[in-house]
Design an enzyme around this catalytic site. Structure first.
Site, mmCIF file in Angstrom:
data_model
loop_
_atom_site.group_PDB
_atom_site.id
_atom_site.type_symbol
_atom_site.label_atom_id
_atom_site.label_comp_id
_atom_site.label_asym_id
_atom_site.label_seq_id
_atom_site.Cartn_x
_atom_site.Cartn_y
_atom_site.Cartn_z
ATOM 1 C CE LYS A 12 10.088 22.058 22.355
ATOM 2 N NZ LYS A 12 11.020 22.670 23.247
ATOM 3 C CG HIS A 26 10.575 17.457 24.573
ATOM 4 N ND1 HIS A 26 10.057 18.735 24.491
ATOM 5 C CD2 HIS A 26 9.544 16.615 24.342
ATOM 6 C CE1 HIS A 26 8.755 18.650 24.235
ATOM 7 N NE2 HIS A 26 8.426 17.383 24.139
ATOM 8 C CG ASP A 67 13.242 22.097 19.420
ATOM 9 O OD1 ASP A 67 13.094 20.861 19.315
ATOM 10 O OD2 ASP A 67 12.867 22.707 20.422
ATOM 11 C CB ILE A 79 18.899 23.773 15.229
ATOM 12 C CG1 ILE A 79 17.662 22.961 14.851
ATOM 13 C CG2 ILE A 79 19.174 24.902 14.236
ATOM 14 C CD1 ILE A 79 17.687 22.317 13.496
#
Length: 169
Positions: free
Chosen positions: A27, A51, A82, A85
């Site tokens: 990530k 992040h 992400d 969203i």
């Protein structure tokens, strides 16, 4: 401690891959170059994320780098994303740009903060309904019919200021 983060490197990823049978996901991928390095080292998924923009407030948003990451990965790993969203249209855009998994963070926190479990459930119901409506308005019946041609960059209509919903954007 930061010293351990600084020492962590791609050989560690290879070691984890060798010792584990669970999928390895990295990530924080924010460039095509990092995505390529990650898949070259055998990761099962790259997770495109800045992040929440907390580290670099002027960094590039996840949705902006998603197409170049998808291209760099070239189908050798799953692509997750992400970052801001919060609506069904965001989910559809991310999938149209090549994400296979769309992560939610802030939306869940907002739902929980507003009304606990009931608020979270309602937020997810709204997200599902907005996604369904967006797909219908685009004239598609499944995610597999989406591609990048369904996404266009919008022109800025007003400058961001201190009273904007997202003043740092």
């Amino acid at each position: 401690a930061r010293i351990y983060q600084a020492k962590f490197n791609w050989r560690d990823i290879e070691r984890i891959k060798r010792l584990s049978t669970i999928p390895v996901i990295i990530k924080g991928i924010a460039t095509a170059e990092d995505a390529k390095i990650a898949v070259d080292h055998g990761v099962d998924a790259v997770y495109v994320s800045n992040h929440g923009g907390r580290q670099l407030d002027q960094g590039v948003g996840s949705i902006e780098v998603l197409p170049e990451v998808v291209e760099a990965v070239g189908g050798r790993a799953r692509v997750m994303v992400d970052g801001s969203i919060t609506r069904g249209t965001d989910v559809v855009k991310a999938i149209a740009l090549g994400a296979q998994i769309v992560g939610l963070g802030r939306l869940q926190c907002l739902g929980l903060a507003a009304a606990g479990q009931a608020g979270l459930e309602r937020a997810l119901e709204l997200l599902e309904e907005e996604t369904r409506i967006c797909l219908a308005l685009l004239g598609v019946t499944s995610y597999s019919q989406l591609d990048a041609s369904y996404v266009r960059e919008a022109q800025v209509v007003a400058d961001s200021d201190a009273l904007s919903a997202f003043p740092l954007l």
